[in-house]
Design a protein around this motif. Structure first.
Motif, short mmCIF file in Angstrom:
data_model
loop_
_atom_site.label_atom_id
_atom_site.label_comp_id
_atom_site.label_asym_id
_atom_site.label_seq_id
_atom_site.Cartn_x
_atom_site.Cartn_y
_atom_site.Cartn_z
N ARG A 104 0.80 -1.23 0.00
CA ARG A 104 0.00 0.00 0.00
C ARG A 104 0.84 1.28 0.00
N THR A 105 2.17 1.17 0.02
CA THR A 105 3.01 2.38 0.03
C THR A 105 3.93 2.45 -1.17
N ALA A 106 3.73 1.62 -2.16
CA ALA A 106 4.63 1.61 -3.33
C ALA A 106 4.73 3.01 -3.93
N GLY A 107 5.95 3.54 -4.04
CA GLY A 107 6.17 4.84 -4.65
C GLY A 107 5.89 6.02 -3.74
N GLU A 108 5.62 5.80 -2.44
CA GLU A 108 5.28 6.89 -1.52
C GLU A 108 6.12 6.78 -0.25
N ASP A 109 6.34 7.93 0.39
CA ASP A 109 7.01 7.95 1.69
C ASP A 109 6.01 7.72 2.82
N LEU A 123 -6.68 -4.97 12.37
CA LEU A 123 -6.98 -3.61 11.94
C LEU A 123 -6.56 -3.41 10.48
N LEU A 124 -5.38 -3.88 10.12
CA LEU A 124 -4.92 -3.74 8.74
C LEU A 124 -5.76 -4.58 7.79
N ALA A 125 -6.25 -5.72 8.25
CA ALA A 125 -7.09 -6.56 7.40
C ALA A 125 -8.39 -5.87 7.02
N LEU A 126 -8.83 -4.91 7.86
CA LEU A 126 -10.06 -4.18 7.54
C LEU A 126 -9.92 -3.33 6.28
N LEU A 127 -8.70 -3.00 5.90
CA LEU A 127 -8.50 -2.18 4.70
C LEU A 127 -8.99 -2.91 3.45
N ASP A 128 -9.08 -4.23 3.52
CA ASP A 128 -9.63 -5.00 2.40
C ASP A 128 -11.13 -5.19 2.53
N ASP A 167 -16.25 -1.63 3.89
CA ASP A 167 -17.59 -1.46 4.43
C ASP A 167 -17.67 -1.81 5.91
N GLU A 168 -16.63 -2.44 6.46
CA GLU A 168 -16.63 -2.83 7.87
C GLU A 168 -15.83 -1.87 8.75
N ILE A 169 -15.11 -0.94 8.13
CA ILE A 169 -14.21 -0.07 8.89
C ILE A 169 -14.96 0.79 9.90
N GLU A 170 -16.05 1.41 9.50
CA GLU A 170 -16.74 2.34 10.38
C GLU A 170 -17.17 1.68 11.69
N THR A 172 -4.60 6.15 5.36
CA THR A 172 -5.44 5.00 5.05
C THR A 172 -6.89 5.36 5.26
N ALA A 173 -7.78 4.43 4.90
CA ALA A 173 -9.21 4.63 5.10
C ALA A 173 -9.58 4.62 6.58
N ILE A 174 -8.65 4.19 7.43
CA ILE A 174 -8.83 4.25 8.88
C ILE A 174 -8.20 5.55 9.34
#
Length: 319
Positions: free
Chosen positions: A28-33, A157-162, A165-168, A37-39
């Motif tokens: 999720r960070t390819a090419g970024e420093d 917590l990281l698994a929620l990124l996939d 709709d369950e994050i909230e 996230t959605a969290i």
């Protein structure tokens, strides 16, 4: 099962969780420093080379390194954190961050989760953890031991990124569990000292909250001390103990960083940014800015924009 087998099994489980976190962050960070996230409280970082100290602001947070190693410098204190030790900050802390281990082939990968001291206070009351003895603490940053008990909720917590709709619904529950695990860890005393109403640490936290809102005003130590119900000398002493700065130095640091943000993100020129954060003299602002960031405002902002362009996004300072 023999004790040696149990130890090896725990080590395997620990390594598997570390690899899981590292794979998620790398993807999720390819090419970024730095990557939000959605969290809302969770950010990722990636560093592909070793780097010297860079000024940064550490929010109240826990910082995990899933791969590589970093170091945070606060005053004369150095905190090295890696795959075995995590960093925790219980106040907004000015410091300098540097990468100790990282390369394009094996980047330094990690995450930062912003902490909520109100949640910690609620948990302390709910589970009736003993309040800390009143004492002077040498810093509001600390290193803790990474354990499976702490890594497991982070993996969930990281698994929620996939499952966006369950994050909230689920993210706040998992974050609350992480706060609870921290209160059961070897950094519990540090958090208790800040979260306990009436403690010196809690008063300094209130002072910092006031300064974050009123940083552009001329600072009156007497007024600030009265606000947090401390004597001026006690405020100064405990403030320096916890932040490695005096209140006036802390205000200057906040002003300069806010001016940097205004120039970088809102395209203000140096004179306008200086005025908006409370400076009356542009020349004084330029001198103090150069002293902190190593270059005058125009050159520093140009360098940051070049970095942002080559990274494909906005450059931020992260622990």
């Amino acid at each position: 099962m023999l004790s040696g087998d149990r130890t090896e099994s725990r080590a395997d489980a620990h390594g598997a969780l570390q690899n899981q976190l590292a794979e998620t962050i790398e993807k999720r960070t390819a090419g970024e420093d730095d990557r939000g996230t959605a969290i809302a409280n969770l950010t990722f970082f990636r560093r592909e080379k070793q780097a010297g100290p860079t000024p940064c602001l550490i929010e109240p947070s826990i910082v995990f390194v899933a791969q590589g190693a970093k170091q945070l410098l606060i005053g004369e204190q150095a905190y090295t954190y890696d795959t075995e030790r995590f960093l925790i900050a219980s106040l907004d802390l000015p410091g300098s961050s540097q990468v100790l281990e990282g390369s394009p082939e094996k980047p330094c990968l990690g995450l930062a989760l912003r902490l909520d001291l109100r949640v910690i206070s609620e948990l302390v009351a709910h589970v009736r953890l003993p309040a800390p003895r009143e004492r002077v603490c040498d810093s509001s940053a600390a290193l803790g031991t990474i354990t499976p008990a702490l890594m497991v909720p982070f993996a969930r917590l990281l698994a929620l990124l996939d499952q966006p709709d369950e994050i909230e619904v689920l993210a706040p529950l998992i974050e609350r569990e992480i706060h609870f695990r921290l209160l059961k860890s070897d950094v519990a005393g540090r958090l208790l000292q800040i979260a306990s109403v009436g403690s010196q640490g809690h008063r300094i936290a209130r002072a910092i909250d006031w300064m974050k809102v009123n940083y552009a005003r001329q600072l009156s130590i007497e007024e600030l001390a009265n606000y947090v119900q401390m004597s001026a000398s006690s405020l100064h002493h405990h403030f320096r103990q916890l932040t490695a700065m005096s209140p006036l130095q802390y205000q200057k640091w906040m002003r300069l960083n806010e001016a940097r943000r205004l120039m970088l993100n809102e395209n203000q020129d140096a004179a306008a940014a200086a005025f908006n954060v409370g400076y009356e003299s542009p020349s004084q602002f330029s001198r103090e800015y150069s002293r902190l960031f190593g270059a005058p405002p125009k050159r520093d902002i140009g360098t940051l924009r070049e970095r942002a362009g080559s990274a494909g996004g906005r450059v931020t300072a992260n622990a």
